[in-house]
Write an enzyme that holds these catalytic residues in place. Structure first.
Site, PDB file in Angstrom:
ATOM      1  N   LYS A 112     -44.920  53.746  29.517  1.00 27.06           N
ATOM      2  CA  LYS A 112     -44.251  52.739  29.844  1.00 27.06           C
ATOM      3  C   LYS A 112     -42.695  52.945  29.273  1.00 27.06           C
ATOM      4  O   LYS A 112     -42.289  52.038  30.911  1.00 27.06           O
ATOM      5  CB  LYS A 112     -45.195  51.791  28.955  1.00 27.06           C
ATOM      6  CG  LYS A 112     -46.642  51.841  29.731  1.00 27.06           C
ATOM      7  CD  LYS A 112     -47.115  50.493  29.451  1.00 27.06           C
ATOM      8  CE  LYS A 112     -49.323  49.849  28.861  1.00 27.06           C
ATOM      9  NZ  LYS A 112     -49.399  48.808  28.119  1.00 27.06           N
ATOM     10  N   LYS A 195     -56.741  59.366  34.393  1.00 25.06           N
ATOM     11  CA  LYS A 195     -57.592  58.351  33.962  1.00 25.06           C
ATOM     12  C   LYS A 195     -57.789  57.057  35.224  1.00 25.06           C
ATOM     13  O   LYS A 195     -56.624  56.674  35.899  1.00 25.06           O
ATOM     14  CB  LYS A 195     -57.592  57.811  32.760  1.00 25.06           C
ATOM     15  CG  LYS A 195     -55.952  56.909  32.315  1.00 25.06           C
ATOM     16  CD  LYS A 195     -56.143  56.351  31.135  1.00 25.06           C
ATOM     17  CE  LYS A 195     -54.376  55.029  31.103  1.00 25.06           C
ATOM     18  NZ  LYS A 195     -54.753  54.703  29.851  1.00 25.06           N
ATOM     19  N   LYS A 198     -55.199  51.104  36.148  1.00 19.88           N
ATOM     20  CA  LYS A 198     -54.186  49.946  38.068  1.00 19.88           C
ATOM     21  C   LYS A 198     -52.637  50.739  38.179  1.00 19.88           C
ATOM     22  O   LYS A 198     -52.874  49.679  39.391  1.00 19.88           O
ATOM     23  CB  LYS A 198     -54.333  48.360  36.904  1.00 19.88           C
ATOM     24  CG  LYS A 198     -54.976  47.700  37.328  1.00 19.88           C
ATOM     25  CD  LYS A 198     -55.104  46.562  37.869  1.00 19.88           C
ATOM     26  CE  LYS A 198     -56.428  46.170  37.962  1.00 19.88           C
ATOM     27  NZ  LYS A 198     -57.024  44.879  38.626  1.00 19.88           N
TER      28      LYS A 198
HETATM   29  P1  TYM Z   1     -56.482  48.023  28.292  1.00 23.92           P
HETATM   30  O1  TYM Z   1     -56.649  46.209  28.284  1.00 23.92           O
HETATM   31  O2  TYM Z   1     -55.707  48.702  28.469  1.00 23.92           O
HETATM   32  O3  TYM Z   1     -58.519  48.361  28.564  1.00 23.92           O
HETATM   33  C1  TYM Z   1     -59.547  47.562  28.006  1.00 23.92           C
HETATM   34  C2  TYM Z   1     -60.290  48.828  27.677  1.00 23.92           C
HETATM   35  O4  TYM Z   1     -60.345  50.076  28.571  1.00 23.92           O
HETATM   36  C3  TYM Z   1     -59.895  50.734  27.983  1.00 23.92           C
HETATM   37  N1  TYM Z   1     -59.827  51.881  29.927  1.00 23.92           N
HETATM   38  C4  TYM Z   1     -61.041  53.118  30.212  1.00 23.92           C
HETATM   39  N2  TYM Z   1     -61.609  53.612  29.511  1.00 23.92           N
HETATM   40  C5  TYM Z   1     -61.871  54.319  30.585  1.00 23.92           C
HETATM   41  N3  TYM Z   1     -61.687  55.035  31.296  1.00 23.92           N
HETATM   42  C6  TYM Z   1     -60.680  54.178  31.782  1.00 23.92           C
HETATM   43  N4  TYM Z   1     -60.017  54.966  32.804  1.00 23.92           N
HETATM   44  C7  TYM Z   1     -60.250  53.296  31.031  1.00 23.92           C
HETATM   45  N5  TYM Z   1     -59.010  53.172  31.486  1.00 23.92           N
HETATM   46  C8  TYM Z   1     -59.079  51.566  30.462  1.00 23.92           C
HETATM   47  C9  TYM Z   1     -58.857  50.863  27.728  1.00 23.92           C
HETATM   48  O5  TYM Z   1     -59.460  52.481  26.403  1.00 23.92           O
HETATM   49  C10 TYM Z   1     -59.544  49.788  26.437  1.00 23.92           C
HETATM   50  O6  TYM Z   1     -60.962  50.305  25.818  1.00 23.92           O
HETATM   51  N6  TYM Z   1     -54.106  47.973  23.923  1.00 23.92           N
HETATM   52  C11 TYM Z   1     -54.928  47.211  24.477  1.00 23.92           C
HETATM   53  C12 TYM Z   1     -55.610  45.863  24.247  1.00 23.92           C
HETATM   54  C13 TYM Z   1     -56.007  45.718  23.049  1.00 23.92           C
HETATM   55  C14 TYM Z   1     -57.115  45.984  22.162  1.00 23.92           C
HETATM   56  C15 TYM Z   1     -57.291  45.804  20.416  1.00 23.92           C
HETATM   57  C16 TYM Z   1     -57.914  47.739  21.910  1.00 23.92           C
HETATM   58  C17 TYM Z   1     -55.395  45.053  22.419  1.00 23.92           C
HETATM   59  N7  TYM Z   1     -55.604  44.360  20.750  1.00 23.92           N
HETATM   60  C18 TYM Z   1     -57.608  46.069  19.883  1.00 23.92           C
HETATM   61  C19 TYM Z   1     -58.631  47.030  20.710  1.00 23.92           C
HETATM   62  C20 TYM Z   1     -58.497  46.702  19.769  1.00 23.92           C
HETATM   63  C21 TYM Z   1     -55.499  47.887  25.805  1.00 23.92           C
HETATM   64  O7  TYM Z   1     -54.310  47.543  26.273  1.00 23.92           O
HETATM   65  O8  TYM Z   1     -56.950  47.822  26.543  1.00 23.92           O
END
Ligand code: TYM
Length: 332
Positions: A112, A195, A198
């Site tokens: 990022k 993957k 967005k």
């Molecule tokens: P975020 O908001 O980017 O994504 C939410 C969840 O979706 C999963 N994900 C995917 N899984 C499979 N294939 C894909 N193409 C794909 N794209 C997204 C992500 O792995 C995620 O589980 N940092 C985290 C948010 C967060 C969090 C936490 C998660 C903040 N605090 C504590 C767990 C525990 C994030 O940005 O997710």
């Protein structure tokens, strides 16, 4: 009951199919067997610039989608991260246990910040994973249901929990990542080597759950496959077809082998047409339910207020103990 915690960012527009299959679907299942805490991570969202009005709307939209996906406020605790100030408070302590180089090795940060340029990337983005560590440790979570892209952040959580426990005494449960093999990584429909996300270069490969169902069907039908004709699950040689089979399989409950058999001798067109239909059947009621929650913001906000109260009770206890172990003078 073992405890789970997870979070999702309040992104503009809608969750995508990767978010749903990789994470949210598991959240819904785990509320039946676990003491479950799920949150919309607005503190994480501001690590990149956000318009205040949109952030507020997107936070409600995220909560509405989670409810539409099947989270039940009577079975789990659903809340907004900024409603529980202990997240930021524990994050500070964790920041002071994290090595500068250790944080610099986080691959999501590297990706990022490289995209944004060193001067535009914020310190918040740098310390993003440490806030995530605090999110998880506050609730003494045993398991963290996420997609594969979050694995490194869960590893950091384990390292910091062990570091704190070793230095100050047993304070934190060391959590494990809960990642299902079949849905760990959903791929872009136009470029199955990356993957679904967005930030992909073309929106054609991204299934937004709240898009017009017709547009979604069209994206499925124009998914990139290969020049072969055989429908076989083989992620190395046939990543596009395998991605479609995985999605089809989890949305319908049919096994991949079963699907291979069903489509033996048939072309990619038949597979895509059927999957498009499956997808439309999934997103149509999802959109309707999301809209119902959005139409009643008072009910939505009161669900989130109750969730924050339940979450705070747990988080405050962990934070108080942590502050004491670190050696902070009690305020009373
Ligand atoms: P975020 O908001 O980017 O994504 C939410 C969840 O979706 C999963 N994900 C995917 N899984 C499979 N294939 C894909 N193409 C794909 N794209 C997204 C992500 O792995 C995620 O589980 N940092 C985290 C948010 C967060 C969090 C936490 C998660 C903040 N605090 C504590 C767990 C525990 C994030 O940005 O997710």
């Amino acid at each position: 009951r073992p405890r789970v915690l997870s979070g999702i960012q309040p992104t503009a527009g809608s969750f995508h199919l990767g978010n749903y299959l990789g994470a949210v679907r598991q959240w819904v299942a785990l509320q039946e067997t676990h003491d479950a805490f799920y949150m919309v991570v607005d503190l994480h969202a501001i690590t990149v610039p956000q318009d205040p009005k949109e952030l507020r709307a997107n936070t409600r939209l995220a909560a509405a989608q989670l409810l539409a996906a099947g989270l039940d406020p009577d079975r789990c605790t659903l809340f907004v991260q900024s409603h529980v100030p202990e997240h930021a408070q524990l994050a500070w302590v964790m920041n002071c246990l994290t090595g500068f180089g250790e944080a610099g090795r986080m691959t999501q940060f590297k990706d990022k910040s490289a995209k944004q340029g060193a001067d535009r990337a914020t310190v918040g983005l740098f310390t993003y994973p440490v806030l995530q560590v605090a999110d998880i440790l506050l609730y003494q979570a045993n398991e963290v249901p996420v997609g594969e892209d979050q694995r490194q952040h869960i590893e950091l959580t384990r390292d910091l929990a062990e570091r704190f426990n070793g230095r100050f005494g047993e304070a934190f449960t060391v959590p494990s990542a809960y990642i299902l093999k079949e849905t760990a990584k959903i791929f872009d429909l136009q470029d199955p080597s990356i993957k679904m996300s967005k930030s992909a270069s073309t929106p054609k490969g991204l299934i937004n759950l709240l898009d017009e169902p017709k547009a979604t069907a069209k994206k499925v039908k124009s998914a990139v496959t290969d020049t072969d004709t055989v429908i076989r699950f083989d992620p190395v040689d046939k990543p596009g077809v395998s991605n479609l089979l995985s999605i089809y399989s989890v949305l319908t409950g049919a096994g991949v082998a079963e699907l291979e058999e069903k489509y033996a001798g048939k072309g990619y067109g038949a597979l895509k047409t059927d999957l498009a239909e499956v997808m439309v059947e999934f997103v149509t009621p999802f959109r309707e339910r999301t809209q119902q929650y959005l139409d009643d913001p008072e009910t939505l906000d009161s669900i989130l207020a109750k969730g924050a109260e339940k979450a705070r009770a747990v988080a405050a206890e962990t934070l108080a103990r942590t502050y004491d172990m670190v050696g902070f003078l009690p305020a009373k």
